[in-house]
Motif scaffolding. Sequence first.
Motif, PDB file in Angstrom:
ATOM      1  N   ALA B 172     -56.098 -13.699 -49.205  1.00  0.00           N
ATOM      2  CA  ALA B 172     -56.566 -14.468 -49.784  1.00  0.00           C
ATOM      3  C   ALA B 172     -57.916 -13.703 -50.428  1.00  0.00           C
ATOM      4  CB  ALA B 172     -56.299 -15.357 -49.333  1.00  0.00           C
ATOM      5  N   GLY B 173     -57.705 -14.003 -52.593  1.00  0.00           N
ATOM      6  CA  GLY B 173     -59.313 -13.683 -52.256  1.00  0.00           C
ATOM      7  C   GLY B 173     -60.178 -12.817 -52.739  1.00  0.00           C
ATOM      8  N   ARG B 174     -60.126 -12.321 -51.034  1.00  0.00           N
ATOM      9  CA  ARG B 174     -61.528 -11.011 -51.260  1.00  0.00           C
ATOM     10  C   ARG B 174     -60.624  -9.485 -51.800  1.00  0.00           C
ATOM     11  NH1 ARG B 174     -63.401 -13.943 -46.299  1.00  0.00           N
ATOM     12  NH2 ARG B 174     -60.919 -13.900 -45.106  1.00  0.00           N
ATOM     13  N   TYR B 175     -59.068  -9.433 -51.075  1.00  0.00           N
ATOM     14  CA  TYR B 175     -58.549  -8.005 -51.945  1.00  0.00           C
ATOM     15  C   TYR B 175     -57.869  -8.743 -52.653  1.00  0.00           C
ATOM     16  CZ  TYR B 175     -61.683  -7.960 -47.378  1.00  0.00           C
ATOM     17  OH  TYR B 175     -63.121  -7.629 -46.783  1.00  0.00           O
ATOM     18  N   PRO B 176     -57.235  -8.680 -53.628  1.00  0.00           N
ATOM     19  CA  PRO B 176     -56.446  -9.338 -54.998  1.00  0.00           C
ATOM     20  C   PRO B 176     -55.959  -7.938 -55.035  1.00  0.00           C
ATOM     21  CG  PRO B 176     -58.861  -7.385 -56.368  1.00  0.00           C
ATOM     22  CD  PRO B 176     -58.838  -8.139 -54.406  1.00  0.00           C
ATOM     23  N   HIS B 177     -55.990  -7.071 -54.433  1.00  0.00           N
ATOM     24  CA  HIS B 177     -54.574  -6.181 -54.567  1.00  0.00           C
ATOM     25  C   HIS B 177     -53.780  -5.796 -53.619  1.00  0.00           C
ATOM     26  CE1 HIS B 177     -57.546  -4.101 -57.443  1.00  0.00           C
ATOM     27  NE2 HIS B 177     -56.213  -4.188 -58.689  1.00  0.00           N
ATOM     28  N   LEU B 178     -54.279  -6.136 -52.347  1.00  0.00           N
ATOM     29  CA  LEU B 178     -53.399  -6.780 -51.137  1.00  0.00           C
ATOM     30  C   LEU B 178     -52.716  -8.057 -50.802  1.00  0.00           C
ATOM     31  CD1 LEU B 178     -56.382  -5.112 -48.694  1.00  0.00           C
ATOM     32  CD2 LEU B 178     -53.931  -4.474 -50.172  1.00  0.00           C
ATOM     33  N   SER B 179     -52.776  -8.180 -51.766  1.00  0.00           N
ATOM     34  CA  SER B 179     -51.550 -10.222 -51.904  1.00  0.00           C
ATOM     35  C   SER B 179     -50.398  -9.980 -50.997  1.00  0.00           C
ATOM     36  CB  SER B 179     -52.181 -10.578 -52.836  1.00  0.00           C
ATOM     37  OG  SER B 179     -50.891  -9.172 -53.519  1.00  0.00           O
ATOM     38  N   GLU B 180     -50.170  -9.038 -50.945  1.00  0.00           N
ATOM     39  CA  GLU B 180     -48.710  -8.758 -50.198  1.00  0.00           C
ATOM     40  C   GLU B 180     -48.216  -7.713 -48.516  1.00  0.00           C
ATOM     41  OE1 GLU B 180     -45.182  -8.025 -52.921  1.00  0.00           O
ATOM     42  OE2 GLU B 180     -46.078  -9.348 -54.680  1.00  0.00           O
ATOM     43  N   ALA B 181     -50.064  -7.430 -48.450  1.00  0.00           N
ATOM     44  CA  ALA B 181     -50.069  -6.532 -46.986  1.00  0.00           C
ATOM     45  C   ALA B 181     -49.619  -7.750 -45.964  1.00  0.00           C
ATOM     46  CB  ALA B 181     -51.671  -6.185 -47.353  1.00  0.00           C
TER      47      ALA B 181
END
Lengths: 228, 228
Positions: B172-181
């Motif tokens: 959350a917040g830090r890695y925007p493209h990994l929001s569903e990782a």
Amino acid sequence: MARPRRPLLSRERIVAAALLLVDAEGLDALSTRRLAGELGVSGPSLYNHLATKEELLDAIVDTVVGEVDISMFATLAAPGGGVGWRAALHAWAHSYRAALAAHPNMVPVLAQGPGHRPNALRLADAVFGGLVDAGWPRGQATRIGALMRYFVTGSALGSFARGFPDDARVYAGRYPHLSEAHLLADHQRAIDDGAFEAGLEALLDGLELRYSRLVGARPPAAAPGSAD
Amino acid sequence: MARPRRPLLSRERIVAAALLLVDAEGLDALSTRRLAGELGVSGPSLYNHLATKEELLDAIVDTVVGEVDISMFATLAAPGGGVGWRAALHAWAHSYRAALAAHPNMVPVLAQGPGHRPNALRLADAVFGGLVDAGWPRGQATRIGALMRYFVTGSALGSFARGFPDDARVYAGRYPHLSEAHLLADHQRAIDDGAFEAGLEALLDGLELRYSRLVGARPPAAAPGSAD
DNA sequence: GTCTATAATTGGATAGAC
DNA sequence: GTCTATCCAATTATAGAC
């Protein structure tokens, strides 16, 4: 020795020395005593800077991952950057492999995934984001990230050429097709680099074929390659 | 206990138990004492069957490699078998990966190359021989053997999907493209299998492109794939 | 923030009885 | 061919002096 005027150690010094040690003698050689010895201090001193050995290992791993260049993924969203993903993956793969191959003993640890390590998560974020920006569906972008990691970590895990004994007698009689395998070790660099580049180009050609189908374009005319 | 009427141990029993132990708890858990415990004997008894621990490790590794099917390379020399190399590589890669993925903790050892291990040398001999029989120049056959090993070992070294924490707050917040990782771990099998198959197909497409140039034929019309 | 001393395990391997 | 007993070296980590 009592408390020195200036600290003898620092997290950075410890991590750097640990990486040198692992590179030179393998993961099993990384013990607190041994590492302290290399740093000119005694064993327990390390615990003033790191809570556990696992924390140290995490720090080493993320240092290695931090050496990978991911800047090429930042610009793929730009108009006309739609073909840039191939060049980006190519450059990234080379940087990725170079970073890992410089520390092959760390690869098995690193290949377990990013975990909570910042540099590793930043890398995953950049790659996935770049591919999605370039037009890849999210599911395929995930797969590409995975398959690229497979190929790069595998290539950095161990030299193909050095894995074959250089004694011709090993092969004589028993393994008829390997009659020249004893020469492989003499050309380690060329063979491993060549195999990596050949595999990478084949992989990217295959991906480009899929991409052209995806966007409904004609398949690309493959560049002529050199026969061998 | 004195000498039993029938031996309690055998090389095979020891190797099988050692493999189970490594699979369950990792390479570091493989100690002579621990292994003897699993076998219901005491530590030094193992040395009646194996000279050193290294010999044991070698035996385990070659057992794993022995599980790989290489029979598909035997028939590539037959006339009209000239297109068979692709199917052979595909089937072999799947068998290879299955054998390694069943024993992921052995992959870093195994990836160091065949050494003097018979099953590993037989495998290398079969693959190289098959590719040469199919018409690949020797230099390219070597590279293909290497790049296939890179890809397969990399894919068996660690799950891509399981490498990502399943706690959404990590991203959350830090890695925007990994929001569903955080959902990756729930579909580990599908993602890893899918990435392997996608990478393998791309790789083979790329190689087929090169092969068609090699023999002066038209590039193959790639089979239509499913978008995602 | 480094030291010495030490706890508590564990490692691979050998000797010799039976 | 397995046992007990033992060797010797190594490990992570803590306690407390300075």
